[in-house]
Design an enzyme around this catalytic site. Structure first.
Site, short mmCIF file in Angstrom:
data_model
loop_
_atom_site.label_atom_id
_atom_site.label_comp_id
_atom_site.label_asym_id
_atom_site.label_seq_id
_atom_site.Cartn_x
_atom_site.Cartn_y
_atom_site.Cartn_z
N GLU A 18 0.78 -1.24 0.00
CA GLU A 18 0.00 0.00 0.00
C GLU A 18 0.81 1.29 0.00
O GLU A 18 0.30 2.33 -0.42
CB GLU A 18 -0.96 0.02 1.20
CG GLU A 18 -2.14 -0.95 1.07
CD GLU A 18 -1.83 -2.34 1.56
OE1 GLU A 18 -0.66 -2.64 1.89
OE2 GLU A 18 -2.77 -3.14 1.62
N ASP B 79 -3.38 -1.94 5.84
CA ASP B 79 -4.62 -1.89 6.60
C ASP B 79 -5.17 -3.31 6.76
O ASP B 79 -4.39 -4.24 6.95
CB ASP B 79 -5.61 -0.90 5.95
CG ASP B 79 -6.04 -1.32 4.56
OD1 ASP B 79 -5.36 -2.16 3.93
OD2 ASP B 79 -7.08 -0.81 4.07
#
Ligand code: QUE
Length: 334
Positions: free
Chosen positions: A138, A146
């Site tokens: 990410e 996450d």
């Protein structure tokens, strides 16, 4: 029961979830997240279902992540409520899997990144083949690790999790077992037999088909990972990578320098903080952080460069870790 892109069926003793959006590498859209949640609720109290098995169609991916393309469109349209609804429901599904009262078995035979980790790593069994390919990439799109990764990564051996979360390093299936992201290695050729035995015998079949592992390919770098990523700050990590003087350290620093500088900083802070949180608390903190992250210009730019236009040439602002205002990052995590 079936949705456009999730097929939920019964097969002997198991409830079977098939992620069926192969053109998007089974990336999770909101309808898929809702269909998975509904299937898990249906089977929770069904005495005929002893375990849940999840896999992906198409031969290339288990699940490449969340539908980040749609999130970017919603964010650009200013629909913060829809962005938040997506992450809220995705993270609720991750918690449901963690707390599920029956064995949950992910069969991972291809790409398993981001949201794909979220619908596997919190389950009891994560079976990978040699074709499994794992990453939390990410920082390349200016998001954060996450789906509970701020809880999971700091619980991997040493500083391995922080290294994986900041650099987005990819790991083959057997390496993912060494790291603790996957739990069992089963050769691809044995998957049909494992599937049949799971339906007949339940989760005891996993241990029957599991094979011993080849050596961990990151073993030669484990000490350097702990030395460098054990620093108290991101500039400290950079200084330690520079001091190593090895090809591995130079390549790792070069990779880190391609990521969103802001995202490296907020991801570092979020993963370190996650070490002291429960999964539920870590997911809540991640949700709060997504509100800031999806408004940051690097997010739309990162998804543009890596997912939409795929030129892989994001123009970050600020464009250097050293130029990011530390107070701005601290305020996002407050
Ligand atoms: C970093 C990421 C993601 C990514 C590429 C990166 C990510 C993600 C996707 C993705 C892949 C295929 C799709 C899709 C999204 O790509 O999180 O919709 O069809 O979900 O470099 O973090």
């Amino acid at each position: 029961m079936s949705d456009a892109s999730v097929v939920a069926t019964r097969d002997g003793r198991i409830g079977h979830i098939l992620l069926d959006r192969p053109k998007a590498l089974n990336a999770l859209d909101l309808a898929m997240i809702r269909a998975m949640q509904a299937a898990l609720e249906d089977w929770r109290d069904d005495p005929a279902v002893h375990a849940v098995v999840i896999e992906g169609t198409g031969g290339r991916a288990f699940c490449a992540g969340g539908d980040i393309r749609a999130i970017r469109s919603l964010a650009q349209a200013g629909d913060a409520a829809a962005v938040e609804a997506f992450f809220r429901e995705e993270y609720a599904l991750n918690a449901t899997i963690d707390e599920y009262p029956k064995p949950y078995v992910a069969l991972i035979d291809g790409i398993c990144m981001g949201g794909g980790i979220g619908v596997s790593v919190h389950g009891q069994f994560r079976v990978t083949t040699e074709a499994g390919l794992f990453a939390m990439p990410e920082t390349a799109i200016a998001m954060l690790p996450d789906v509970g990764a701020t809880f999971m990564l700091p619980r991997l051996p040493g500083q391995l999790g922080l290294y994986l979360g900041l650099t987005g390093a990819r790991m083959q299936g057997t390496d993912a077992v060494h790291a603790g992201i996957a739990t069992h290695f089963v050769p691809q050729a044995d998957l049909p037999a494992l599937r049949a035995d799971l339906a007949r015998d339940g989760v005891a079949a996993v241990a029957v088909h599991a094979r011993t592992l080849p050596p961990f390919s990151l073993a030669p770098h484990r000490a350097a990972i702990d030395r460098c990523f054990g620093a108290d700050t991101v500039p400290g990590i950079i200084a330690r990578l520079e001091a190593e003087g090895t090809d591995w350290a130079r390549e790792t620093l070069a990779t880190l320098r391609t990521m969103s500088p802001s995202a490296v900083l907020w991801s570092f802070a979020a993963v370190r903080r996650g070490a002291g949180l429960s999964l539920r608390a870590a997911l809540a903190a991640e949700l709060a952080l997504t509100r800031h992250v999806t408004r940051h210009p690097d997010f739309a730019e990162g998804v543009r460069a890596m997912v939409v236009e795929k030129d892989r040439q994001p123009r970050w602002s600020p464009d250097r870790i050293e130029a990011v205002e530390p107070g701005a990052i601290a305020a996002m995590l407050a």
